[in-house]
Design a protein around this motif. Structure first.
Motif, PDB file in Angstrom:
ATOM      1  N   SER A 127       0.813  -1.213   0.000  1.00  0.00           N
ATOM      2  CA  SER A 127       0.000   0.000   0.000  1.00  0.00           C
ATOM      3  C   SER A 127       0.845   1.261   0.000  1.00  0.00           C
ATOM      4  N   LYS A 128       0.460   2.195  -0.867  1.00  0.00           N
ATOM      5  CA  LYS A 128       1.035   3.532  -0.843  1.00  0.00           C
ATOM      6  C   LYS A 128      -0.061   4.579  -0.658  1.00  0.00           C
ATOM      7  N   ALA A 129      -1.265   4.092  -0.336  1.00  0.00           N
ATOM      8  CA  ALA A 129      -2.408   4.996  -0.225  1.00  0.00           C
ATOM      9  C   ALA A 129      -2.259   5.931   0.966  1.00  0.00           C
ATOM     10  N   GLU A 130      -2.751   7.116   0.804  1.00  0.00           N
ATOM     11  CA  GLU A 130      -2.757   8.075   1.888  1.00  0.00           C
ATOM     12  C   GLU A 130      -3.989   7.847   2.761  1.00  0.00           C
ATOM     13  N   GLU A 131      -3.925   8.341   3.976  1.00  0.00           N
ATOM     14  CA  GLU A 131      -5.065   8.206   4.874  1.00  0.00           C
ATOM     15  C   GLU A 131      -6.275   8.924   4.280  1.00  0.00           C
ATOM     16  N   VAL A 132      -7.423   8.269   4.312  1.00  0.00           N
ATOM     17  CA  VAL A 132      -8.620   8.805   3.691  1.00  0.00           C
ATOM     18  C   VAL A 132      -9.266   9.843   4.600  1.00  0.00           C
ATOM     19  N   ASP A 133      -9.482  11.018   4.048  1.00  0.00           N
ATOM     20  CA  ASP A 133     -10.214  12.063   4.746  1.00  0.00           C
ATOM     21  C   ASP A 133     -11.660  12.007   4.276  1.00  0.00           C
ATOM     22  N   ASP A 134     -12.553  11.662   5.188  1.00  0.00           N
ATOM     23  CA  ASP A 134     -13.954  11.471   4.825  1.00  0.00           C
ATOM     24  C   ASP A 134     -14.769  12.754   4.927  1.00  0.00           C
ATOM     25  N   SER A 135     -14.113  13.876   5.121  1.00  0.00           N
ATOM     26  CA  SER A 135     -14.858  15.118   5.279  1.00  0.00           C
ATOM     27  C   SER A 135     -15.599  15.518   4.007  1.00  0.00           C
ATOM     28  N   TRP A 136     -15.148  14.997   2.847  1.00  0.00           N
ATOM     29  CA  TRP A 136     -15.826  15.327   1.601  1.00  0.00           C
ATOM     30  C   TRP A 136     -17.274  14.853   1.603  1.00  0.00           C
ATOM     31  N   THR A 143     -23.283  14.957 -29.977  1.00  0.00           N
ATOM     32  CA  THR A 143     -21.950  15.164 -30.546  1.00  0.00           C
ATOM     33  C   THR A 143     -21.330  16.478 -30.082  1.00  0.00           C
ATOM     34  N   ASN A 144     -21.940  17.079 -29.070  1.00  0.00           N
ATOM     35  CA  ASN A 144     -21.477  18.389 -28.598  1.00  0.00           C
ATOM     36  C   ASN A 144     -21.388  18.377 -27.075  1.00  0.00           C
ATOM     37  N   LEU A 145     -20.670  17.382 -26.543  1.00  0.00           N
ATOM     38  CA  LEU A 145     -20.626  17.175 -25.104  1.00  0.00           C
ATOM     39  C   LEU A 145     -19.333  17.702 -24.496  1.00  0.00           C
ATOM     40  N   GLU A 146     -19.435  18.162 -23.249  1.00  0.00           N
ATOM     41  CA  GLU A 146     -18.287  18.582 -22.468  1.00  0.00           C
ATOM     42  C   GLU A 146     -18.441  18.041 -21.051  1.00  0.00           C
ATOM     43  N   VAL A 147     -17.344  18.012 -20.312  1.00  0.00           N
ATOM     44  CA  VAL A 147     -17.399  17.539 -18.936  1.00  0.00           C
ATOM     45  C   VAL A 147     -18.189  18.532 -18.091  1.00  0.00           C
ATOM     46  N   ALA A 148     -19.220  18.008 -17.399  1.00  0.00           N
ATOM     47  CA  ALA A 148     -20.016  18.839 -16.501  1.00  0.00           C
ATOM     48  C   ALA A 148     -19.455  18.802 -15.091  1.00  0.00           C
ATOM     49  N   TRP A 149     -19.152  17.623 -14.591  1.00  0.00           N
ATOM     50  CA  TRP A 149     -18.575  17.451 -13.264  1.00  0.00           C
ATOM     51  C   TRP A 149     -17.987  16.051 -13.149  1.00  0.00           C
ATOM     52  N   VAL A 150     -17.099  15.889 -12.169  1.00  0.00           N
ATOM     53  CA  VAL A 150     -16.449  14.605 -11.907  1.00  0.00           C
ATOM     54  C   VAL A 150     -16.457  14.383 -10.402  1.00  0.00           C
ATOM     55  N   VAL A 151     -16.807  13.175  -9.971  1.00  0.00           N
ATOM     56  CA  VAL A 151     -16.730  12.783  -8.573  1.00  0.00           C
ATOM     57  C   VAL A 151     -15.650  11.721  -8.439  1.00  0.00           C
ATOM     58  N   GLY A 152     -14.759  11.884  -7.467  1.00  0.00           N
ATOM     59  CA  GLY A 152     -13.719  10.895  -7.210  1.00  0.00           C
ATOM     60  C   GLY A 152     -14.005  10.133  -5.932  1.00  0.00           C
ATOM     61  N   PHE A 153     -13.554   8.879  -5.882  1.00  0.00           N
ATOM     62  CA  PHE A 153     -13.824   8.013  -4.743  1.00  0.00           C
ATOM     63  C   PHE A 153     -12.505   7.500  -4.164  1.00  0.00           C
ATOM     64  N   PRO A 154     -12.200   7.848  -2.909  1.00  0.00           N
ATOM     65  CA  PRO A 154     -10.956   7.381  -2.298  1.00  0.00           C
ATOM     66  C   PRO A 154     -10.917   5.857  -2.220  1.00  0.00           C
ATOM     67  N   ASP A 155      -9.729   5.307  -2.256  1.00  0.00           N
ATOM     68  CA  ASP A 155      -9.475   3.869  -2.085  1.00  0.00           C
ATOM     69  C   ASP A 155      -9.860   3.017  -3.289  1.00  0.00           C
ATOM     70  N   ALA A 156     -10.589   3.555  -4.231  1.00  0.00           N
ATOM     71  CA  ALA A 156     -11.085   2.732  -5.334  1.00  0.00           C
ATOM     72  C   ALA A 156     -10.040   2.629  -6.441  1.00  0.00           C
TER      73      ALA A 156
END
Length: 657
Positions: free
Chosen positions: A123-132, A179-192
């Motif tokens: 493991s090289k993962a950092e400690e997960v901050d669940d405040s998000w 055919t005219n799409l752009e990124v609206a938002w992205v959600v990231g998930f720790p540990d995954a």
């Protein structure tokens, strides 16, 4: 679960920052020197100083090389996560997997100290901050899901027929938006590292399992510019399947999901509270991979297995597990019936050490069923055999009665396909069989079956096999209507996770075209990509061939982009378009009638997330591409089989002018 004893690898090798491990090294040096002559005290002192200050190999490195490397350093062959993917997990996740999870048989010979060492080393993962999580919770006016409208994605294939087809109206998009799409938002998930699960959709809520992140199922409201969390369900074990959605007999709306321990969880869709959790496995080594389906007063849950992994260890007596389908009472979770792919295993022969090989076994079901209410049947495909004799229902298509689980018909596609991880021609493992007993194909039916109709009105059961074959079966008799071989495939496809169908065609992604086998050559026209087959006869009307894009910048996210660039995940039809993702992170959109490529996007990159979690996209696999509320939504990241690890859910919207 918060990470304990967390450090990066450079720190693990530093004496000043690792007093525990340094003390072990110092003690070892001291014990070694204690038996030496004291006549040369300065030399002894110097040696002690060198031993204490010279960086030493981490003690978990030797454990890894002795017990883990043979699989994890050969990920494409063994289906194991790579060393780089494992590094993204926290040590607690690794320890749990080794002690109580899927890798317990392989880790049975390790001491608790060795388990701790190897988990810390990997493991090289950092400690997960669940405040998000608290920061992303919905305000009170958005906290409760609005579930009055019919769900648009209720199972793996969106509907009971598994078509994987949405209208523009269901998606909230029109033909010009696509055919005219752009990124609206992205959600990231720790540990995954593996975003394997597809969300269910009802109203403006998506229900997304992220099993590697604290065994969580999220209800996200996506009605506004920024998504928010309505509730979170946490399970005891890793959630593994995609999410299903349905209405219970008492009128409650519910979400259903399966876990790594072969439990099905029924969750109140409005509150996120557990209604029940019920074990549906047929054997101790059973596992839930297919999306459970709510139909009336029952939940239908196929049973897969991981004895195929356990059999790679000689200490495991192989094999006694087989697949099937279990029906559970939708209100209580009580088991109603079991449908088995074969009879129970019996001793077959001595494997050479006084232990017996058991069989038949195998034929797991890891694809989600299509439901035929008119004929009162469900249709599934099975996997390979794991021990001799190879049962006739391995690598087969099967129809089960919805009322009692009886087998209505079965058709074997590939005979004598006995496969256990680590067993190849010439392997000496105790659970391996000779080349005279197996074809060494590992060509399961991974793609979920589809109940479709030709333009003339003839019903078909469509199926995609890892051999690269698309099958069209008569749903009444189980006879073959047509078959089309798109190459010869292999263990990771061929056709891997799914197909999609409209009124005229079935769309089959190919991850690997395969190599010539006796009696079946691979034409030069067959390459990794997407193929549109006519429902009438299986002829190929158009195809798209994926090509390599493997710059140094992309290798950071998809290290094997030079060889893993085909299409493995299940495609999605939206109106007149087909959307599918590649193992190298690229997403493609085609006109479904012509095959014209009209839009693409590269998910193999770092993203700025709305929840502040460090995240990236990588390989796109399994199933994830949905559309709702004017958004195209997908997951990216699949840290298995040597593919690229990632941890994002990405939403695209029509580009703002």
């Amino acid at each position: 679960m918060r990470r304990h004893n967390q450090r990066d690898r450079s720190t693990l090798r530093s004496e000043t920052k690792r007093p525990g491990v340094a003390a072990i090294f110092a003690m070892a040096a001291g014990f070694a020197l204690a038996g030496c002559s004291t006549s040369d005290a300065p030399a002894q002192q110097a040696a002690t100083t060198v031993a204490a200050t010279t960086p030493q190999p981490h003690p978990g490195e030797a454990v890894y090389k002795a017990s883990c490397a043979s699989c994890h350093d050969n990920a494409e062959l063994t289906k194991a996560p790579t060393l780089e993917s494992l590094a993204r997990l926290n040590s607690g996740q690794i320890v749990n997997t080794l002690i109580t999870g899927r890798m317990a048989p392989q880790a049975a010979s390790l001491t608790s100290e060795q388990v701790t060492f190897v988990a810390d080393y990997l493991s090289k993962a950092e400690e997960v901050d669940d405040s998000w999580v608290s920061a992303m919770m919905c305000p009170s006016n958005r906290r409760t899901p609005k579930l009055a409208s019919a769900p648009t994605v209720s199972t793996f294939g969106f509907d009971l027929k598994n078509s994987r087809r949405l209208t523009y109206a269901q998606a909230g998009l029109d033909v010009t938006d696509m055919t005219n799409l752009e990124v609206a938002w992205v959600v990231g998930f720790p540990d995954a590292i593996t975003m394997r699960s597809q969300a269910a959709v009802a109203g403006s809520t998506i229900f997304l399992p992220v099993g590697e992140h604290k065994n969580r199922l999220f209800a996200f409201d996506i009605s506004s510019e920024k998504p928010c969390i309505q509730w979170i369900y946490e399970a005891e074990r890793t959630l593994r399947t995609s999410a299903g959605f349905g209405t219970l007999p008492d009128g409650r709306k519910a979400v259903v999901v399966g876990d790594l321990g072969a439990y099905v969880h029924m969750i109140d869709a409005k509150t996120g509270k557990r209604i029940w959790a019920s074990h549906m496995g047929l054997f101790p080594a059973s596992v839930s991979t297919a999306t459970p389906v709510i139909v009336g007063d029952k939940v239908f849950a196929p049973s897969s297995q991981y004895e195929i992994m356990m059999g790679s260890v000689d200490s495991h007596v192989c094999c006694k597990t087989h697949g099937g389908v279990v029906a559970l009472d939708a209100m209580t979770g009580k088991r109603v019936w079991e449908g088995h792919t074969m009879e129970d295993a019996k001793p077959v022969r001595d494997r050479g050490d006084g232990q017996m090989i058991w069989g038949p076994s195998g034929a797991p079901i890891w694809n989600s069923p299509s439901i035929d209410l008119k004929r009162n049947r469900l249709y599934v495909g099975t996997g390979e055999a794991t021990s001799p004799p190879a049962h006739k229902n391995s690598d087969a298509l099967m129809a089960f009665d919805l009322s009692d689980g009886s087998v209505k018909w079965a058709h074997q596609a590939t005979a004598n396909d006995i496969f256990v991880v680590g067993c190849q021609p010439g392997s000496k493992g105790k659970n391996c069989v000779s080349a005279s007993e197996t074809v060494y194909r590992d060509v399961d039916f991974g793609a979920s079956t589809i109940l479709a109709s030709t333009p003339a009105g003839r019903d078909l059961v469509l199926a995609g096999q890892k051999s690269g074959t698309v099958w069209a079966m008569d749903p009444d008799s189980g006879s073959v209507v047509w078959r089309t071989d798109i190459g010869t495939g292999g263990p990771n496809g061929g056709i891997h996770w799914g197909i999609a169908a409209d009124d005229t065609h079935v769309f089959a992604p190919i991850s690997y075209a395969g190599r010539s086998i006796p009696g079946q050559a691979v034409p030069e026209t067959i390459k990794p990509g997407l193929y549109a087959l006519d429902l009438n006869d299986g002829s190929i009307d158009w195809s798209f061939h994926a090509t390599q894009d493997c710059t140094d910048a992309r290798k950071k996210f998809v290290p094997r982009c030079n060889s893993l660039f085909g299409l493995s995940g299940a495609p999605t039809i939206i109106g007149d378009h087909v959307v599918t993702g590649g193992l190298d992170g690229r997403v493609y959109m085609f006109e479904r009638k012509t095959g014209k490529l009209v839009w693409q996007f590269d998910t193999a990159q770092d993203f700025t997330t709305v929840n502040g979690v460090k995240a990236n996209g990588a390989s796109v696999d399994n199933a994830s591409i949905i559309a709702t509320n004017g958004l195209l939504i997908m997951n990216s990241g699949y840290g298995l089989f040597g593919q690229g690890a990632g941890n994002v859910m990405i939403a695209f919207r029509p580009r703002k002018n």
